[in-house]
Structures are given as C-alpha cells and as structure tokens.
Write a protein that holds these residues in place. Structure first.
Motif, mmCIF file in Angstrom:
data_model
loop_
_atom_site.group_PDB
_atom_site.id
_atom_site.type_symbol
_atom_site.label_atom_id
_atom_site.label_comp_id
_atom_site.label_asym_id
_atom_site.label_seq_id
_atom_site.Cartn_x
_atom_site.Cartn_y
_atom_site.Cartn_z
ATOM 1 N N TYR A 308 -32.526 34.079 -8.291
ATOM 2 C CA TYR A 308 -31.828 33.258 -9.332
ATOM 3 C C TYR A 308 -31.683 31.863 -8.977
ATOM 4 O O TYR A 308 -30.604 31.331 -8.709
ATOM 5 C CB TYR A 308 -30.266 34.020 -9.187
ATOM 6 C CG TYR A 308 -30.062 35.643 -9.635
ATOM 7 C CD1 TYR A 308 -30.306 36.048 -10.896
ATOM 8 C CD2 TYR A 308 -30.130 36.235 -8.509
ATOM 9 C CE1 TYR A 308 -30.624 37.494 -11.127
ATOM 10 C CE2 TYR A 308 -30.148 37.702 -8.681
ATOM 11 C CZ TYR A 308 -30.359 38.174 -9.784
ATOM 12 O OH TYR A 308 -30.468 39.600 -10.109
ATOM 13 N N CYS A 353 -23.632 44.901 -16.703
ATOM 14 C CA CYS A 353 -24.476 43.876 -15.764
ATOM 15 C C CYS A 353 -25.662 44.552 -15.269
ATOM 16 O O CYS A 353 -25.932 44.061 -13.990
ATOM 17 C CB CYS A 353 -23.531 43.105 -14.815
ATOM 18 S SG CYS A 353 -21.800 42.558 -15.607
ATOM 19 N N LEU A 356 -28.464 42.140 -13.691
ATOM 20 C CA LEU A 356 -27.973 41.401 -12.561
ATOM 21 C C LEU A 356 -27.940 42.126 -11.154
ATOM 22 O O LEU A 356 -28.052 42.071 -10.283
ATOM 23 C CB LEU A 356 -27.026 40.495 -12.929
ATOM 24 C CG LEU A 356 -26.277 39.590 -12.048
ATOM 25 C CD1 LEU A 356 -27.426 38.649 -11.516
ATOM 26 C CD2 LEU A 356 -24.979 39.032 -12.526
ATOM 27 N N TYR A 357 -27.151 43.458 -11.403
ATOM 28 C CA TYR A 357 -26.701 44.336 -10.609
ATOM 29 C C TYR A 357 -27.866 44.770 -9.679
ATOM 30 O O TYR A 357 -28.049 44.638 -8.678
ATOM 31 C CB TYR A 357 -25.854 45.407 -10.950
ATOM 32 C CG TYR A 357 -25.633 46.529 -9.915
ATOM 33 C CD1 TYR A 357 -24.129 46.274 -9.199
ATOM 34 C CD2 TYR A 357 -26.433 47.585 -9.582
ATOM 35 C CE1 TYR A 357 -23.790 47.053 -8.327
ATOM 36 C CE2 TYR A 357 -26.112 48.492 -8.708
ATOM 37 C CZ TYR A 357 -24.563 48.189 -7.940
ATOM 38 O OH TYR A 357 -24.456 49.166 -7.013
ATOM 39 N N THR A 385 -22.146 40.935 -7.011
ATOM 40 C CA THR A 385 -22.645 40.732 -8.727
ATOM 41 C C THR A 385 -21.826 39.982 -9.251
ATOM 42 O O THR A 385 -22.459 39.110 -10.207
ATOM 43 C CB THR A 385 -22.819 42.213 -9.168
ATOM 44 O OG1 THR A 385 -23.839 42.956 -8.485
ATOM 45 C CG2 THR A 385 -23.345 41.999 -10.543
ATOM 46 N N SER A 389 -22.760 36.247 -10.746
ATOM 47 C CA SER A 389 -22.915 36.245 -12.203
ATOM 48 C C SER A 389 -21.858 34.835 -12.597
ATOM 49 O O SER A 389 -22.233 34.400 -13.449
ATOM 50 C CB SER A 389 -22.253 37.368 -12.831
ATOM 51 O OG SER A 389 -21.936 37.266 -14.266
ATOM 52 N N LEU A 392 -23.589 31.543 -12.052
ATOM 53 C CA LEU A 392 -24.825 31.063 -12.699
ATOM 54 C C LEU A 392 -24.897 30.040 -13.930
ATOM 55 O O LEU A 392 -23.828 30.124 -14.477
ATOM 56 C CB LEU A 392 -25.563 32.415 -13.438
ATOM 57 C CG LEU A 392 -26.170 33.524 -12.598
ATOM 58 C CD1 LEU A 392 -26.468 34.836 -13.488
ATOM 59 C CD2 LEU A 392 -27.010 32.899 -11.804
ATOM 60 N N TYR A 394 -26.562 28.593 -16.945
ATOM 61 C CA TYR A 394 -27.714 28.882 -17.459
ATOM 62 C C TYR A 394 -28.158 27.528 -18.055
ATOM 63 O O TYR A 394 -27.571 26.612 -18.455
ATOM 64 C CB TYR A 394 -27.468 29.535 -18.807
ATOM 65 C CG TYR A 394 -27.211 31.081 -18.465
ATOM 66 C CD1 TYR A 394 -27.941 31.810 -17.739
ATOM 67 C CD2 TYR A 394 -25.815 31.368 -18.831
ATOM 68 C CE1 TYR A 394 -27.639 33.063 -17.301
ATOM 69 C CE2 TYR A 394 -25.458 32.874 -18.201
ATOM 70 C CZ TYR A 394 -26.467 33.588 -17.533
ATOM 71 O OH TYR A 394 -25.977 34.859 -17.251
ATOM 72 N N ASP A 474 -28.880 41.271 -23.065
ATOM 73 C CA ASP A 474 -29.124 41.112 -21.725
ATOM 74 C C ASP A 474 -30.741 40.764 -21.577
ATOM 75 O O ASP A 474 -30.706 39.901 -20.719
ATOM 76 C CB ASP A 474 -28.859 42.589 -20.874
ATOM 77 C CG ASP A 474 -27.641 42.994 -20.807
ATOM 78 O OD1 ASP A 474 -26.712 41.994 -20.568
ATOM 79 O OD2 ASP A 474 -27.439 44.068 -20.409
ATOM 80 N N GLN A 478 -31.494 36.929 -19.820
ATOM 81 C CA GLN A 478 -32.424 36.882 -18.717
ATOM 82 C C GLN A 478 -33.231 35.632 -18.931
ATOM 83 O O GLN A 478 -33.607 34.955 -18.063
ATOM 84 C CB GLN A 478 -33.349 38.263 -18.572
ATOM 85 C CG GLN A 478 -32.564 39.560 -17.836
ATOM 86 C CD GLN A 478 -32.321 39.106 -16.291
ATOM 87 O OE1 GLN A 478 -31.082 38.737 -16.073
ATOM 88 N NE2 GLN A 478 -33.185 38.974 -15.667
ATOM 89 N N ILE A 481 -31.923 32.085 -17.505
ATOM 90 C CA ILE A 481 -31.553 32.353 -16.314
ATOM 91 C C ILE A 481 -32.941 31.448 -15.539
ATOM 92 O O ILE A 481 -34.107 31.715 -15.924
ATOM 93 C CB ILE A 481 -31.469 33.537 -15.530
ATOM 94 C CG1 ILE A 481 -30.288 34.112 -15.929
ATOM 95 C CG2 ILE A 481 -31.522 33.220 -14.009
ATOM 96 C CD1 ILE A 481 -30.203 35.583 -15.450
#
Length: 481
Positions: A308, A353, A356-357, A385, A389, A392, A394, A474, A478, A481
């Motif tokens: 990530y 999630c 991500l999980y 997670t 999260s 992050l 973005y 979701d 992604q 990211i």
C-alpha cells in the motif's frame, strides 16, 4: 445463549436501527425466522419491556419500536433482559459457588428439574463455552478449563449483563476498586476509555473472587520483558493494595495477568507533548534493528508499504503500528487469551473492507514466515485493517465515466460515485471525440469507469453495473491507492 433471547436481541437491535415501520417480510429476512415466530417473539418481549418502551405491531404497516431516545438506551434494556435468562443465572451461580452442589441441588436453586438443567449444561458446553475451550462438569457442576479463559469468559459475561450500570460482585466496593484504577491512570498520565475502565473494575473483582477460591492464573515463562513495560510498577503497586485490602496473596503470575489486561485495555494519554515524545522515540528506536521487537515492526512496515504505497507514513502511524505489535507480543505471553480474542467488527470489516482485509492478511502471512512463533487471528487482522485503512492517503485522480445511458443516468451515477468515494476522485462525463489512448492522455484521464468492456492499453478500465454495487465501489477505490 438461549435461542429465544438471541432472536429477541436481533429483533430489538433491528427495530432500534431506524425509527420507522418495519414490514414483517423485512424482519423475517433479517432474523431468519417465520412470520409466526416473529409474532411470538414480539408478544413475549412486550411482557418484559419497561413501560417507557413499547413495540407496536399493525396490520398493513408492520412493526415499530417506540421510546424516548433521550432517556432510554436500548442496550441497557437488553442487558436487563440478559440478566433474567436462565443461562445467565446458572453461570452467575457457578462463578460464586461452582463445585459446591450436586446437579440436583443446583437445579433446586434455579427452580428447575435436574433433567432440564443437564440439557442446559449440554447446550452451554456445545455453544457458549466452546469458543473459550471451557466446559461445565455434570456431577458437581463447575466451569472447567484454563483459568485465564474462565476469567476472560466471565469478564465478557458480566460486562454484557451490566454494561451500563450495576455491579455483580456483592461484598466488594466498586467505587474503591474504581479509585485504585484511577491511581494507575494518574501515575502514568493516561486515561482509560469509560467502558475500558468499567471492564477493568470487573476484571479486578473477578481476580479477587477467583484467588479467594484458590484459583490462580498460570502465565507461561517466555521472553516478554514484563519489567520494562510502562504499567509494570503501577500494576504491581495495585496488586499489593488488593492483597492488603482483601487479605489475599497475588503471586507473580497473577500480577503479570493483571499487567497484561491493564496494558491491553484502551487508553489515551493526558499530555499531547508526552505523546509527541513517545512517537519520536518509537521512530528513533526502530533503527535499533539488533532488537527483535523492532525487527518485528520494521519487517511488517516493509511489507505493508510495498502493498500500500498510499499509506501516509507519519510518525504517528509508525508509532501505532509499533503499539499494535507490542500488544500482540504481550497477548502471546498469554497464549490462552490469544486463541480466544475476538472483535465484534471482524464480520463487518471482512464484508465491507474485503480487498484491504485480504491484502493485510497476505502481508501478515508473509510476516509470519519470519516470526512463526508469534500467533495472531482474525481479531488482530481486523485491528490492522482498520489502522491501515485510516492511514491511507489517496492520490487525487481523474476518471472518465462511460455509460451507455442518457445524460441524467450518467450524472446520477457520477454523483453517487463521488458521494461514496470523496474528493480524491474527479469524474469527467463529457462526450469525447472517440475514446482512444491518445484522447485519454490528452484529457489527463487516470482510469476509465465503464459499464461495458473498452479496449485501452494506457490506463485501467473498471467495469461496473449501471448502478454501482459495493464491489464496484471497492474496485474504484483500489485504483486510487
């Protein structure tokens, strides 16, 4: 937990989620029982609710829960109902007097037949107690198993039954125990969350009760450095105070058990300057790679940042990861507890999630190849997670939305995606002169969102339904990211 009570719990929780009429079909779908069973649950629950709360059922409308939210917490009502259940009364009696009575004598105390009590014990052994690796003996009923697991089970049992008010330990002064915990806070410039402090007061009472019954915790000898922990001296002093007040002896294992539970409970620091100092020290300490506890953190950070790159690598984030692994090492000093620790958010995180999980899970699997002796479970993956999260950041990107529908639909979907994703995403819905890699580059598009396949080589294409699903959203996230 009794099946009927579980259904009552689900019903009240659902009705409390919104102040509106719920159709019987909705309730049937959510709870998973028939219309007839729902009506039966409602009739029985009505009899147990206080006058300030009323369930109304109406033909053609459905079911609605009436109460004044300013004065009533539905959770407190549920806790009250919980304490009235036979399974709770049995477990409460076993905590205080387990092993003293035969099955028949215990059944008399609970005003039930011996055969009914035996059926209840079988059900508890197969369901409620099984996750804790505990069981109730039949001849002289008593909860059997690891002492740490027994304490952890009873901590949850009593907290669920008295989450908001009340005290289930007669003969012990709750205010005094609360004051002892306040002393630990003041000595370390911390403040426990209100629910954590209440839980710790329950824990102290459970430890005192069990030690008075000559039941002791066994903390395996390991490599954890108990003496260097921040709370070591304060918890040791607390143990001495409890010894003097309740005429008990707390051996080293008991003190370490208390220290672990106090350290694992949630708290904040009073002084922001102290937090900044600790954060700075943690970042400095991470270069001490000869110490395994810092190698553990560094190795995970390397894996997480590779997976990530959008993680905001602030000193605070690094400190929080260090705190996570310190607590993980501490939990591993109590392996019985590591095996049973759970989170109420795990199911939600695994569902909402999921990408991500799964990514965090993959990082931990790689990490565990180097540190196989340190155990973890879904509870720890859930915490990691959520931590990652929230960290992050973005990168703002521009997407072109391609939908084979009229402009109003495109505009609606664009607004829906923006509301769900946030300001990190700029969506272009204008009609272009053809959709080629050259046009995409000319307009600075980072990726395309489309309801049908598009042949492009320079940017990714995310395929969505006409009205985006959670999975579609979701997949869009992604790309940020």
């Amino acid at each position: 937990m009794e099946k009927e009570f579980l259904l009552t719990l689900k019903l009240l929780t659902l009705l409390d989620s919104e102040y509106r009429w719920f159709t019987l079909a909705e309730i049937e779908k959510q709870i998973g029982v028939s219309d007839k069973t729902i009506r039966k649950i409602i009739d029985e629950t009505k009899q147990e609710l206080p006058p300030s709360i009323h369930i109304e059922i109406s033909r053609g409308k459905g079911v609605i829960l009436h109460y004044e939210k300013r004065n009533v917490a539905i959770g407190e009502v549920i806790s009250s109902l919980y304490r009235q259940r036979t399974f709770y009364r049995l477990l409460d009696l076993l905590f205080a007097e387990g092993g003293r009575y035969s099955l028949e004598e215990l059944a008399d105390k609970l005003y039930m037949s011996a055969s009914s009590l035996k059926k209840l014990i079988i059900r508890l052994n197969n369901h409620e107690l099984k996750p804790y690796h505990l069981r109730i003996a039949y001849s002289m009923p008593e909860v059997k198993g690891s002492e740490i697991n027994i304490r952890y089970f009873y901590l949850k049992l009593y907290y669920d039954a008295y989450e908001f008010s009340g005290w289930p330990f007669p003969g012990m002064d709750q205010a005094q125990i609360h004051e002892y915990i306040t002393t630990v806070e003041s000595e370390n410039d911390i403040v426990y969350f209100l629910n954590a402090k209440r839980s710790l007061s329950f824990l102290a009472a459970i430890v005192i009760t069990r030690v008075l019954q000559d039941k002791h915790a066994d903390v395996p000898r390991g490599q954890y450095d108990w003496e260097s922990s921040m709370l070591h001296s304060s918890v040791t002093a607390l143990a001495r105070t409890l010894e003097h007040r309740y005429s008990i002896h707390l051996p080293l294992d008991e003190i370490r058990f208390l220290q672990a539970m106090f350290s694992l409970s949630q708290y904040n620091y009073y002084d922001d300057a102290k937090i900044r100092t600790m954060v700075s020290m943690e970042k400095t300490n991470l270069v001490q790679i000869q110490e395994e506890k810092y190698q553990i953190v560094n190795h995970f950070l390397m894996l997480a940042l590779a997976a990530y790159p959008a993680i905001d690598r602030t000193d605070r984030f690094i400190w929080e990861i260090g705190e996570f692994f310190e607590k993980l090492r501490l939990e591993n000093a109590l392996p019985d507890m590591t095996a049973i620790s759970t989170s109420s958010l795990t199911e939600y995180v695994q569902r909402e999630c999921r990408p991500l999980y799964q990514g965090v899970q993959a990082c931990m699997q790689k990490w565990a190849q180097r540190y196989p002796a340190i155990l973890y479970n879904d509870y720890h993956l859930t915490k990691l997670t959520l931590l990652i999260s929230s960290s992050l950041r973005y990168k703002s990107k521009k997407a072109f939305l391609l939908i084979g529908e009229e402009f109003s639909i495109r505009h609606y979907v664009a607004t829906l995606i923006k509301n769900e994703i946030g300001d990190e995403l700029i969506i272009n819905t204008s009609i272009m002169e053809g959709l080629t890699d050259e046009i995409i580059q000319k307009h600075g598009i980072d990726f395309v969102i489309s309801t049908f396949p598009v042949k492009l080589t320079t940017v990714p294409v995310v395929i969505i339904s006409t009205i985006p699903t959670k999975r579609d959203l979701d997949n869009i996230r992604q790309e940020l990211i």
